[in-house]
Design a protein around this motif. Sequence first.
Motif, PDB file in Angstrom:
ATOM      1  N   ILE A  55      -1.297   6.915  11.622  1.00 45.12           N
ATOM      2  CA  ILE A  55      -0.529   7.501  10.526  1.00 45.12           C
ATOM      3  C   ILE A  55       0.960   7.160  10.615  1.00 45.12           C
ATOM      4  O   ILE A  55       1.603   6.936   9.608  1.00 45.12           O
ATOM      5  CB  ILE A  55      -0.785   9.023  10.434  1.00 45.12           C
ATOM      6  N   ARG A  56       1.486   7.115  11.850  1.00 47.46           N
ATOM      7  CA  ARG A  56       2.892   6.723  12.035  1.00 47.46           C
ATOM      8  C   ARG A  56       2.991   5.759  13.212  1.00 47.46           C
ATOM      9  O   ARG A  56       2.145   5.773  14.104  1.00 47.46           O
ATOM     10  CB  ARG A  56       3.768   7.962  12.307  1.00 47.46           C
ATOM     11  N   TYR A 198       2.912   5.876   0.802  1.00 48.13           N
ATOM     12  CA  TYR A 198       3.320   5.762   2.203  1.00 48.13           C
ATOM     13  C   TYR A 198       2.135   5.729   3.156  1.00 48.13           C
ATOM     14  O   TYR A 198       2.291   5.451   4.340  1.00 48.13           O
ATOM     15  CB  TYR A 198       4.200   6.975   2.596  1.00 48.13           C
ATOM     16  N   CYS A 199       0.945   6.015   2.655  1.00 53.53           N
ATOM     17  CA  CYS A 199      -0.152   6.432   3.543  1.00 53.53           C
ATOM     18  C   CYS A 199      -1.153   5.321   3.851  1.00 53.53           C
ATOM     19  O   CYS A 199      -1.640   4.622   2.962  1.00 53.53           O
ATOM     20  CB  CYS A 199      -0.877   7.616   2.905  1.00 53.53           C
ATOM     21  N   ILE A 337       7.780  14.716   4.366  1.00 52.84           N
ATOM     22  CA  ILE A 337       8.284  13.428   4.865  1.00 52.84           C
ATOM     23  C   ILE A 337       9.723  13.278   4.385  1.00 52.84           C
ATOM     24  O   ILE A 337       9.984  13.422   3.184  1.00 52.84           O
ATOM     25  CB  ILE A 337       7.453  12.251   4.304  1.00 52.84           C
ATOM     26  N   TYR A 366       8.169  15.093   9.152  1.00 55.27           N
ATOM     27  CA  TYR A 366       8.085  13.709   9.643  1.00 55.27           C
ATOM     28  C   TYR A 366       9.165  12.850   9.010  1.00 55.27           C
ATOM     29  O   TYR A 366       9.537  13.063   7.860  1.00 55.27           O
ATOM     30  CB  TYR A 366       6.720  13.097   9.267  1.00 55.27           C
ATOM     31  N   LYS A 367       9.590  11.849   9.787  1.00 56.93           N
ATOM     32  CA  LYS A 367      10.421  10.793   9.221  1.00 56.93           C
ATOM     33  C   LYS A 367       9.478   9.760   8.641  1.00 56.93           C
ATOM     34  O   LYS A 367       8.463   9.437   9.269  1.00 56.93           O
ATOM     35  CB  LYS A 367      11.201  10.114  10.367  1.00 56.93           C
ATOM     36  N   SER A 369       7.567   6.576   8.073  1.00 54.57           N
ATOM     37  CA  SER A 369       7.271   5.481   8.987  1.00 54.57           C
ATOM     38  C   SER A 369       6.570   4.384   8.180  1.00 54.57           C
ATOM     39  O   SER A 369       5.573   4.654   7.502  1.00 54.57           O
ATOM     40  CB  SER A 369       6.372   6.018  10.106  1.00 54.57           C
ATOM     41  N   ARG A 371       4.222   1.648   7.128  1.00 57.07           N
ATOM     42  CA  ARG A 371       2.880   1.236   7.530  1.00 57.07           C
ATOM     43  C   ARG A 371       2.512  -0.040   6.788  1.00 57.07           C
ATOM     44  O   ARG A 371       2.365  -0.027   5.564  1.00 57.07           O
ATOM     45  CB  ARG A 371       1.847   2.337   7.199  1.00 57.07           C
TER      46      ARG A 371
HETATM   47  N1  5AD Z   1       5.250   8.262   7.483  1.00 60.77           N
HETATM   48  C1  5AD Z   1       5.518   9.545   7.815  1.00 60.77           C
HETATM   49  N2  5AD Z   1       4.658  10.546   7.653  1.00 60.77           N
HETATM   50  C2  5AD Z   1       3.444  10.246   7.123  1.00 60.77           C
HETATM   51  N3  5AD Z   1       2.395  11.033   6.828  1.00 60.77           N
HETATM   52  C3  5AD Z   1       1.417  10.248   6.309  1.00 60.77           C
HETATM   53  N4  5AD Z   1       1.833   8.974   6.263  1.00 60.77           N
HETATM   54  C4  5AD Z   1       3.100   8.941   6.756  1.00 60.77           C
HETATM   55  C5  5AD Z   1       4.057   7.918   6.948  1.00 60.77           C
HETATM   56  N5  5AD Z   1       3.819   6.651   6.617  1.00 60.77           N
HETATM   57  C6  5AD Z   1       2.385  12.486   7.008  1.00 60.77           C
HETATM   58  C7  5AD Z   1       2.126  13.214   5.689  1.00 60.77           C
HETATM   59  C8  5AD Z   1       0.735  13.720   5.868  1.00 60.77           C
HETATM   60  C9  5AD Z   1       0.682  13.967   7.347  1.00 60.77           C
HETATM   61  C10 5AD Z   1      -0.665  14.101   7.927  1.00 60.77           C
HETATM   62  O1  5AD Z   1       1.352  12.849   7.888  1.00 60.77           O
HETATM   63  O2  5AD Z   1       3.045  14.289   5.612  1.00 60.77           O
HETATM   64  O3  5AD Z   1       0.478  14.897   5.114  1.00 60.77           O
END
Ligand code: 5AD
Length: 480
Positions: A55-56, A198-199, A337, A366-367, A369, A371
């Motif tokens: 995820i990060r 972002y995911c 995020i 979260y910052k 990140s 991907r």
């Molecule tokens: N960068 C940072 N945080 C992320 N999340 C998912 N993808 C990213 C990313 N690329 C966070 C989202 C999600 C959680 C599980 O992780 O907030 O809800």
Amino acid sequence: MNQKPRPKRAYVETYGCQMNISDGELMQGILADHGYEIVGAPEDADVVLVNTCAIREHAERRVLGRVSQLNGLKRERPDMVIGVTGCMAQRLGKTLLEQAPYVDLVMGPDGYRGLPEALERLERERSGGGSEHGTPRAAGVAPGGTISVIERSRGRGPQLAVLDLNMDENYQGLERRRADGPSAWVPIQRGCDHRCTYCIVPYVRGGEKNRSAVEVLSEVRRLAEQGVTEVTLLGQTVNSYVWEGVSFPGLLRDVARIDGIRRVRFTSPHPNDVTPDLVEVMAEEDAVCEQLHLPAQAGNNRTLKRMLRRYTVESLLEKVDLVRSAIPDVALSTDIIVAFPGETDDEFRDTLDLMRTVRFDEAFTYKYSLREGTPATRLPESDFVDADVAQARLAELIEVSRDIQSEINHSEIGRVEEVLIEHTGRDEGQVRGRTRRSKVVVFDGDPARIGEYADARLDRTTGVTFIGTEVGAAESVAAG
Ligand code: 5AD
Ligand code: SF4
């Protein structure tokens, strides 16, 4: 005398989210079913599987460090197998095998059904010959998908890759091997049909696949018979679940009514599928806990649009109102995020405003990140937020959300809450558990009572955790 060969021993180490923990249990179940003994340390294992998260970037870096550490063990025992499974294995695939040449197997999240076959295959390939170094070849299809074999340099045997994504794989009919205890994770869905920009999840876990409601219900019934009293239903967008006309609210109601189940939770919902029907079931069913995770991600409409979250701040606030009017005491948590590409300082301030408006009980922050392969990577380079700005925003968000959490928790001191005792506490003679609203409480108690429910008065809080005292039934009625 004829001695039976010692069973092979496997160790599974899991990183990441609850879904991954549940997948770790699934892998252990599949291996145990094929005669493997599951052990608790890599030193004792013939097969070590590192079940990873993508995820990060930070999560991936940690895993790479861990895998290289495990290579130290392998140097002493060259027969040992190191496998990397899960989202990072799926994302990096064969590149990971090149980067970490001591890894023997990479397997993505749809491959686990074929884990025993892949391990057997690896053993056969190790004892047989191979072809030229570095050349991949398809070695047939196992239940988990195509197995590719990649030759390593002389003497080190081949590496295997199982990386097919399979829309039909929802692991129907397979048993998980769960740790004993009062709580169980129950996956009801895999993958995700959203494409939040972002995911990485949709690319490493594929599209949404839902399990049969019949199977989910019989699994929960079985768990209840074994003494489990709390279940958490899991899915990437768990509340978009639908199976042959059974929607998520319907499934949730049925799970909540199973004899012996006292607490039901679910994670992670998508805000758009927090519907009046769902809220009605949450409010009506005694077993459904007064707790909801509502991942907002940001508090600014332009950012939400660029994230492709498919809701606005206004519609999110309507969901909050809907839930709070039906369940006034509900505890809300969120994911945020910061520093998504293009986020301006003012837009970040909107996120802080959202935090102050909603006042979440807890926020996971979260910052952003980057991907590789996700749509946000195609945003103009000038949009990417400087690392020090991102760090400062994260620090400010954490401060705001921690202050709110602490204020809320201080206002709850004096309450008497039902606690499910889950663990021993840090100090001897203490136990630790969670309230229905998922707040952590520590109090004096006998560790033999893990799995029991107790009423505890919340005496103090660190801001996050509560320190309480158990109260007798009569006192709790008086206090209630
Ligand atoms: N960068 C940072 N945080 C992320 N999340 C998912 N993808 C990213 C990313 N690329 C966070 C989202 C999600 C959680 C599980 O992780 O907030 O809800
Ligand atoms: Fe990722 Fe969005 Fe799917 Fe959640 S809903 S898993 S954030 S793509």
